[in-house]
Design a protein around this motif. Structure first.
Motif, PDB file in Angstrom:
ATOM      1  N   ILE A  73       3.304   0.838   5.321  1.00 35.09           N
ATOM      2  CA  ILE A  73       2.379   1.466   4.938  1.00 35.09           C
ATOM      3  C   ILE A  73       2.887   2.857   4.468  1.00 35.09           C
ATOM      4  O   ILE A  73       1.904   3.472   3.858  1.00 35.09           O
ATOM      5  N   LYS A  74       4.130   3.380   4.409  1.00 37.66           N
ATOM      6  CA  LYS A  74       4.620   4.379   3.542  1.00 37.66           C
ATOM      7  C   LYS A  74       4.592   4.032   2.229  1.00 37.66           C
ATOM      8  O   LYS A  74       4.393   4.749   1.451  1.00 37.66           O
ATOM      9  N   ASN A  90      -0.809   1.283   1.702  1.00 37.45           N
ATOM     10  CA  ASN A  90      -1.716   1.513   2.552  1.00 37.45           C
ATOM     11  C   ASN A  90      -3.182   0.963   2.376  1.00 37.45           C
ATOM     12  O   ASN A  90      -3.767   1.885   1.994  1.00 37.45           O
ATOM     13  N   SER A 100      -5.588   0.270   4.208  1.00 36.09           N
ATOM     14  CA  SER A 100      -6.648   0.622   4.721  1.00 36.09           C
ATOM     15  C   SER A 100      -7.131   1.806   4.381  1.00 36.09           C
ATOM     16  O   SER A 100      -8.339   2.181   4.472  1.00 36.09           O
ATOM     17  N   GLU A 101      -6.194   2.658   3.887  1.00 37.22           N
ATOM     18  CA  GLU A 101      -6.787   4.109   3.390  1.00 37.22           C
ATOM     19  C   GLU A 101      -7.029   3.938   1.925  1.00 37.22           C
ATOM     20  O   GLU A 101      -7.991   4.532   1.156  1.00 37.22           O
ATOM     21  N   ASN A 102      -6.408   3.001   0.847  1.00 34.41           N
ATOM     22  CA  ASN A 102      -6.755   2.697  -0.316  1.00 34.41           C
ATOM     23  C   ASN A 102      -7.053   1.200  -0.479  1.00 34.41           C
ATOM     24  O   ASN A 102      -5.913   0.585  -1.055  1.00 34.41           O
ATOM     25  N   GLY A 152     -14.372   3.929   0.034  1.00 35.72           N
ATOM     26  CA  GLY A 152     -13.511   4.533   0.954  1.00 35.72           C
ATOM     27  C   GLY A 152     -12.647   3.887   1.797  1.00 35.72           C
ATOM     28  O   GLY A 152     -12.186   2.468   1.552  1.00 35.72           O
ATOM     29  N   SER A 153     -12.007   4.449   2.781  1.00 31.54           N
ATOM     30  CA  SER A 153     -10.853   4.128   3.595  1.00 31.54           C
ATOM     31  C   SER A 153     -11.707   2.941   4.337  1.00 31.54           C
ATOM     32  O   SER A 153     -12.765   3.069   4.856  1.00 31.54           O
ATOM     33  N   SER A 212     -11.660   1.533   8.784  1.00 31.69           N
ATOM     34  CA  SER A 212     -11.441   1.862   9.939  1.00 31.69           C
ATOM     35  C   SER A 212     -11.859   0.889  10.809  1.00 31.69           C
ATOM     36  O   SER A 212     -12.881   0.179  10.529  1.00 31.69           O
ATOM     37  N   ILE A 224      -4.380  -5.129   6.864  1.00 34.20           N
ATOM     38  CA  ILE A 224      -5.317  -4.123   7.476  1.00 34.20           C
ATOM     39  C   ILE A 224      -5.481  -4.251   8.976  1.00 34.20           C
ATOM     40  O   ILE A 224      -5.657  -3.537   9.827  1.00 34.20           O
ATOM     41  N   GLN A 277      -2.799  -3.342  11.004  1.00 32.30           N
ATOM     42  CA  GLN A 277      -2.866  -1.878  11.390  1.00 32.30           C
ATOM     43  C   GLN A 277      -3.744  -1.406  12.313  1.00 32.30           C
ATOM     44  O   GLN A 277      -3.489  -0.558  13.427  1.00 32.30           O
TER      45      GLN A 277
END
Length: 120
Positions: free
Chosen positions: A10-11, A14, A16-18, A27-28, A30, A95, A98
């Motif tokens: 995820i570095k 990612n 789930s963020e994008n 958006g993300s 969660s 996702i 994560q």
């Protein structure tokens, strides 16, 4: 195939963020997003995903919730090339992993060896 450390992956990417889906404008992602789908009756029939067919917000979140709750057997597919989104197959599973707090995810990894080394 190999086990890939999720924090390393995820570095680089990612989802789930994008979220990578062209129709996603929300958006993300969660636990708050998938919680309603975890508590509903999830469709347990396996469906093939076709990236050429747009899915609704509910379809994406339901699929992530399904994987979160029931898991999966298939590895994700990572292809490392310059200027290429590396998750060729498995964004919903990544996702879910994560959000579950999994440490590793099984992946088939191919492509540029120097880019693959960025996982470690």
């Amino acid at each position: 195939m190999m086990l890939v450390r999720i924090t390393s992956l995820i570095k680089i990417v990612n989802p789930s963020e994008n979220p990578p889906w062209r129709e996603w404008t929300y958006g993300s992602i969660s636990m708050d997003n998938i919680h309603p789908y975890l508590t509903s009756n999830l469709n347990t029939e396996k469906k093939e995903y076709n990236s050429l067919v747009s899915e609704t917000k509910d379809q994406h979140l339901s699929k992530i919730a399904y994987f979160y709750k029931y898991g999966w057997e298939e590895p994700i597919l990572l292809i490392f090339r310059e200027n290429y989104y590396p998750v060729a197959d498995g964004n919903h599973r990544l996702i879910a992993a994560q959000l579950r707090g999994d440490e590793f995810i099984l992946a088939h990894v191919e492509g540029n060896l120097s880019l693959i080394r960025t996982l470690y």
